[in-house]
Each structure stands twice: as C-alpha cells, then as structure tokens.
Design an enzyme around this catalytic site. Structure first.
Site, PDB file in Angstrom:
ATOM      1  N   SER A 142       0.855  -1.199   0.000  1.00  0.00           N
ATOM      2  CA  SER A 142       0.000   0.000   0.000  1.00  0.00           C
ATOM      3  C   SER A 142       0.885   1.241   0.000  1.00  0.00           C
ATOM      4  CB  SER A 142      -0.870  -0.015   1.265  1.00  0.00           C
ATOM      5  OG  SER A 142      -1.495   1.232   1.464  1.00  0.00           O
ATOM      6  N   TYR A 155      -3.729  -0.869   9.888  1.00  0.00           N
ATOM      7  CA  TYR A 155      -3.520  -1.005   8.441  1.00  0.00           C
ATOM      8  C   TYR A 155      -2.114  -0.513   8.074  1.00  0.00           C
ATOM      9  CZ  TYR A 155      -4.592  -0.905   3.429  1.00  0.00           C
ATOM     10  OH  TYR A 155      -4.578  -1.120   2.063  1.00  0.00           O
TER      11      TYR A 155
END
Ligand code: NAP
Length: 250
Positions: A142, A155
């Site tokens: 990410s 996350y």
C-alpha cells in the site's frame, strides 16, 4: 519468446472475488496462467473472467482471519495444478478509528489477515516452490507501506510490515529461485476505499493530489502483477513497486 508470457504457470491469488484481486487474477489468466482463487466469498465472477481468457480456475473457500486454511489452500492448488508458480497475497482488510480510540480487536483483525496470513502463506508456498526450482511471490502492499496516513493504525502497521517482510523474504529466498516483491497500489476504486469515496471532501482532496488525474481502476493493477510474476522479473527481488498514478512522486 515473450518474457511476460505465463503459459503453463499455476497461480494462486487470495481475496480474488472482487477489486484488485479479481483484476489481478484476470490479468494473470490473460497472460496464460491457470489461477486458483482463494477467499471467503463466491468466486463465480472471477472464475468466469479467468475462463473467458481461456484458462482454468479453481475456487478455494478459505477464511484467512486464521491460519487454519493456509496449508489446505496450497495443497489444493498443487493437487489441482501439479505445482505452484505464483502466489499473490492480496486478501486484506482495513479498520478506521482515531488512534486514541483504536481497539485491540481492530488491531488483531487487520494484522492477522494483512500480515500474519501473508507470511504463513508465503512460507507454505515457498516450501513447494524451492524444491520445484523457483517461483514468484507478489504481496499487495500500500501507499501506507511508505506513508503514515490517519485513522488506520493497524492497516499502516500491517502494510509497512508487509514491505519489510517482502525485503526479508527476498533476502532469504532470492538465492533459491523465489522472487518476493510487492505492489503498492495508490487509491483505487474498490470496496476497500468505499468510505473514502463516500466522503466527497476526502475523495476530491485525494483526487487533486494524484498526478494522473484519476483514481485507480482495478484493471490498471494487472500489468504490474503480470510483470512481477513473469520471467521478465527474474532478477527483481525485494522491491515495493508503486502503481499509484504518480502519488508518491509528488
Ligand atoms: P476489497 O475489494 O475489499 O478486497 C479485499 C479482498 O480481501 C476481498 O476479496 C476480501 O474478501 C478479501 N478478504 C478480506 N478478509 C479476508 C479473510 N479473512 N479471508 C479471506 N479473504 C479475505 O479491496 P481491494 O482494494 O481490492 O483490496 C485488495 C488488496 O489491495 C488489499 O490487501 C488492500 O489492502 C490492498 N490495497 C487496496 C487499495 C485501494 O485503493 N483499493 C490501496 C492499497 C492497497 P471479501 O469480499 O469476502 O471480504
């Protein structure tokens, strides 16, 4: 010879029923691979996309919130395909709350799927790939592998951890014929980003910062996955490749 050709390869993609996983499975099939599709939801749509490309698909029901299905996923893939050449660790979740209020449950849930399952699936895959002479592992990281973000502590921790893990596994397995790399998607329109898209101010602020001028479309991720899964990437180890419309270049 086309170095991006995946004909005869057996791939396994987690979280392949929707979003980026679905697009990656379709792209691998279009490049010639047969694809096992592991996840907790119905794979019919992705199976149809793989078969439309003239390749075979194997749906595997598996919930990666625990390690229970890990060995079974790899064993079923190998029993079906005879080998395992490509693993794409794509399954992932996100939980949003201010760091000051963040719960242990939201910490553990995200770390278990995004990081722990990815590691142990990579281990199970490499135990097949190394004896067969090599393979490719592609982790879906990410922008939060590089940046901090807000309101997504587990996350960001999981995706930063996945980038580190990609480098460690590359160091251990590069000499054994296994390439471990990652893709860092920018902002793509999927279920994962629905909350951001629904918040018009956030959506527009993100859009204004993307040099390419649009949010990512799932089909824009496939080429990078094919590259990192192919012989064209045989000397590429431990990279985290942004596919982000230029976000990180800004
Ligand atoms: P998505 O549509 O929400 O897809 C996530 C996938 O992971 C779904 O197939 C989901 O299955 C699966 N999954 C979640 N928990 C699972 C579990 N316990 N067991 C098995 N499968 C599970 O979102 P996406 O954007 O395509 O996400 C794919 C990957 O890209 C994720 O790792 C995400 O972090 C990463 N990513 C996305 C973006 C973006 O902008 N969209 C940006 C950077 C990174 P269900 O459908 O059953 O929930």
């Amino acid at each position: 010879m086309n170095p991006f050709d995946l004909s005869g390869k057996i791939a396994l993609v987690t979280g392949a029923n929707t979003g980026l996983g679905q697009a990656i499975a379709a792209a691998l099939a279009q490049a010639g691979a047969d694809v096992a599709l592991a996840g907790r939801s119905n794979m019919a749509e992705t199976q149809a996309a793989v078969e439309a490309a003239g390749r075979r698909a194997l749906p595997i029901k598996a919930d990666l919130s625990s390690l229970e299905p890990v060995e079974r996923i790899v064993a079923e893939t190998v029993a079906w395909g005879g080998r395992l050449d490509i693993l794409v660790n794509n399954a992932g979740i996100i939980r949003r709350a201010d760091a000051i209020d963040f719960t242990e449950a939201d910490w553990d849930a995200v770390m278990d799927v995004n990081l722990k399952a990815a590691f142990f699936l990579s281990q199970a895959a490499a135990r097949r790939m190394i004896p067969q002479g090599g393979g490719k592992i592609v982790n879906i990281a990410s922008l939060l592998s590089f940046q901090g973000g807000i309101r997504i502590p587990s996350y960001t921790a999981s995706k930063s951890g996945l980038a580190g893990l990609t480098r460690l596994l590359a160091c251990e397995w590069a000499g054994k014929g296994v390439n471990v790399n990652a893709i860092a998607p920018g902002y793509f329109v999927t279920n994962n980003t629905q909350a951001l898209i629904a918040d018009k101010a956030r959506h527009d602020a993100i859009l204004a910062r993307i040099p390419a001028g649009h949010w990512g479309r799932p089909q824009e991720i496939g080429g990078a996955a094919v590259f990192l899964s192919s012989a064209a990437a045989d000397y590429v180890h431990g990279v985290v490749l942004p596919v982000d419309g230029g976000w990180l270049a800004r």
